[in-house]
Design a protein around this motif. Sequence first.
Motif, mmCIF file in Angstrom:
data_model
loop_
_atom_site.group_PDB
_atom_site.id
_atom_site.type_symbol
_atom_site.label_atom_id
_atom_site.label_comp_id
_atom_site.label_asym_id
_atom_site.label_seq_id
_atom_site.Cartn_x
_atom_site.Cartn_y
_atom_site.Cartn_z
ATOM 1 N N PHE A 56 -92.509 -50.674 -26.315
ATOM 2 C CA PHE A 56 -91.318 -50.613 -25.452
ATOM 3 C C PHE A 56 -91.728 -50.296 -24.019
ATOM 4 C CE2 PHE A 56 -87.547 -48.336 -23.701
ATOM 5 C CZ PHE A 56 -86.661 -49.402 -23.740
ATOM 6 N N ASP A 57 -91.389 -51.210 -23.089
ATOM 7 C CA ASP A 57 -91.646 -51.022 -21.657
ATOM 8 C C ASP A 57 -90.330 -50.965 -20.911
ATOM 9 O OD1 ASP A 57 -94.390 -51.185 -22.079
ATOM 10 O OD2 ASP A 57 -94.410 -53.358 -21.812
ATOM 11 N N ILE A 58 -90.332 -50.206 -19.846
ATOM 12 C CA ILE A 58 -89.147 -50.129 -19.000
ATOM 13 C C ILE A 58 -89.582 -50.281 -17.549
ATOM 14 C CG2 ILE A 58 -89.128 -47.617 -18.632
ATOM 15 C CD1 ILE A 58 -86.066 -47.768 -19.176
ATOM 16 N N GLU A 59 -88.757 -50.950 -16.730
ATOM 17 C CA GLU A 59 -89.081 -51.227 -15.337
ATOM 18 C C GLU A 59 -87.912 -50.805 -14.449
ATOM 19 O OE1 GLU A 59 -89.946 -55.388 -14.960
ATOM 20 O OE2 GLU A 59 -91.181 -55.425 -16.766
ATOM 21 N N ALA A 60 -88.238 -50.262 -13.280
ATOM 22 C CA ALA A 60 -87.209 -49.911 -12.307
ATOM 23 C C ALA A 60 -87.776 -50.091 -10.911
ATOM 24 C CB ALA A 60 -86.730 -48.478 -12.502
ATOM 25 N N GLY A 61 -86.979 -50.658 -10.020
ATOM 26 C CA GLY A 61 -87.441 -50.894 -8.657
ATOM 27 C C GLY A 61 -86.355 -51.511 -7.814
ATOM 28 N N ASP A 82 -75.868 -65.570 2.111
ATOM 29 C CA ASP A 82 -75.975 -64.115 2.144
ATOM 30 C C ASP A 82 -77.391 -63.669 1.805
ATOM 31 O OD1 ASP A 82 -76.150 -63.469 -0.862
ATOM 32 O OD2 ASP A 82 -74.270 -64.584 -0.783
ATOM 33 N N LEU A 83 -77.695 -62.461 2.224
ATOM 34 C CA LEU A 83 -78.977 -61.821 1.972
ATOM 35 C C LEU A 83 -78.679 -60.403 1.531
ATOM 36 C CD1 LEU A 83 -82.116 -62.206 2.317
ATOM 37 C CD2 LEU A 83 -81.841 -61.112 4.553
ATOM 38 N N SER A 84 -79.311 -59.949 0.428
ATOM 39 C CA SER A 84 -78.965 -58.633 -0.099
ATOM 40 C C SER A 84 -80.184 -57.901 -0.641
ATOM 41 C CB SER A 84 -77.904 -58.754 -1.200
ATOM 42 O OG SER A 84 -78.355 -59.600 -2.237
ATOM 43 N N LEU A 85 -80.109 -56.574 -0.565
ATOM 44 C CA LEU A 85 -81.095 -55.673 -1.159
ATOM 45 C C LEU A 85 -80.458 -55.050 -2.389
ATOM 46 C CD1 LEU A 85 -83.865 -54.201 -0.915
ATOM 47 C CD2 LEU A 85 -82.646 -52.420 0.373
ATOM 48 N N MET A 86 -81.179 -55.049 -3.517
ATOM 49 C CA MET A 86 -80.586 -54.665 -4.794
ATOM 50 C C MET A 86 -81.488 -53.728 -5.576
ATOM 51 S SD MET A 86 -79.560 -58.548 -5.917
ATOM 52 C CE MET A 86 -81.152 -59.173 -5.350
ATOM 53 N N PRO A 87 -80.933 -52.695 -6.234
ATOM 54 C CA PRO A 87 -81.697 -52.012 -7.277
ATOM 55 C C PRO A 87 -81.887 -52.969 -8.449
ATOM 56 C CG PRO A 87 -79.440 -51.213 -7.241
ATOM 57 C CD PRO A 87 -79.587 -52.128 -6.072
ATOM 58 N N SER A 88 -83.030 -52.855 -9.128
ATOM 59 C CA SER A 88 -83.363 -53.794 -10.202
ATOM 60 C C SER A 88 -83.987 -53.034 -11.350
ATOM 61 C CB SER A 88 -84.328 -54.861 -9.676
ATOM 62 O OG SER A 88 -84.752 -55.736 -10.701
ATOM 63 N N VAL A 89 -83.500 -53.270 -12.570
ATOM 64 C CA VAL A 89 -84.029 -52.608 -13.763
ATOM 65 C C VAL A 89 -84.256 -53.637 -14.867
ATOM 66 C CG1 VAL A 89 -82.960 -50.367 -13.274
ATOM 67 C CG2 VAL A 89 -81.699 -52.077 -14.589
#
Length: 269
Positions: A120-125, A150-157
């Motif tokens: 099990f791996d988990i990623e956040a960034g 549009d251009l956007s900055l997003m949290p990503s998991v």
Amino acid sequence: MKTCSISLFAAFVVLALGLPFTAHAQDATPQEALPSENTTMFAIGSTDILDTYLSQEKYKGSEIRIISEKRKPWRKFMQTFVNEGAFSFVSNRADNNDEMGGAYRFQYHLRRLWNVATSFDIEAGAAIGAHVGFLYNTRNSNNPAQAYADLSLMPSVAAHHSFRMFNRQAKLNYEATAPLLGLMFSPNYGQSYYEIFSRGNYDHNIVPTTIASTPSLRHMLSLDIALSRRNPSSMLRIGYLGDYQQAEANHLKQHHYSHLIVIGWTKLL
């Protein structure tokens, strides 16, 4: 978009950021142990579109997408590049008018990778995304089309669980993003494209956005299963893509809700 979808995403972000520390997670899986992945996907399903610049009516119909996703390990991070093309055809409730839309999206994700357990791996960034597209209303004569950029900055998991299924290698995947900050193009209320481009009448057409003005969510749950018992480098992918985009700018509202079935293949390199 339903409030529960945003709540689920927020809970997953908290879990992604907190679990590696509360559960004594290991360091990221060594880079040399992780293969790169190239995935090509086709998605088809239903969509619900509203753009008050063109019409106060909601339009519903079908959508198809072609998605290319490349994942590459880098030190203790995972890089993901996503290119996507989409086309939609929708009708109003009276079925006497149609809209057609097309879009191209690019996203780059950089996520820290934790090996929480053996399988099990988990990623956040974070991710940066760009989107251009159009929507054409077949009945309108004055303002028949709307352009999107549009251009956007997003949290990503993301999370991945590897296991055996039918004596083959398999992997369950989940990933989600939501726009946090960005910029978008929008005509102002009552402003025509002729005024913008021919007469040069700028009227706050480049609009800063936040999560308050663009409360959106994109998430995908998918299953990869090896096509061969002996060689797991080629895998079949099936899954669900939920993309709930909405925005309010310059006194105009828009939303684009899509529920899509995904099928494709993944190549491990």
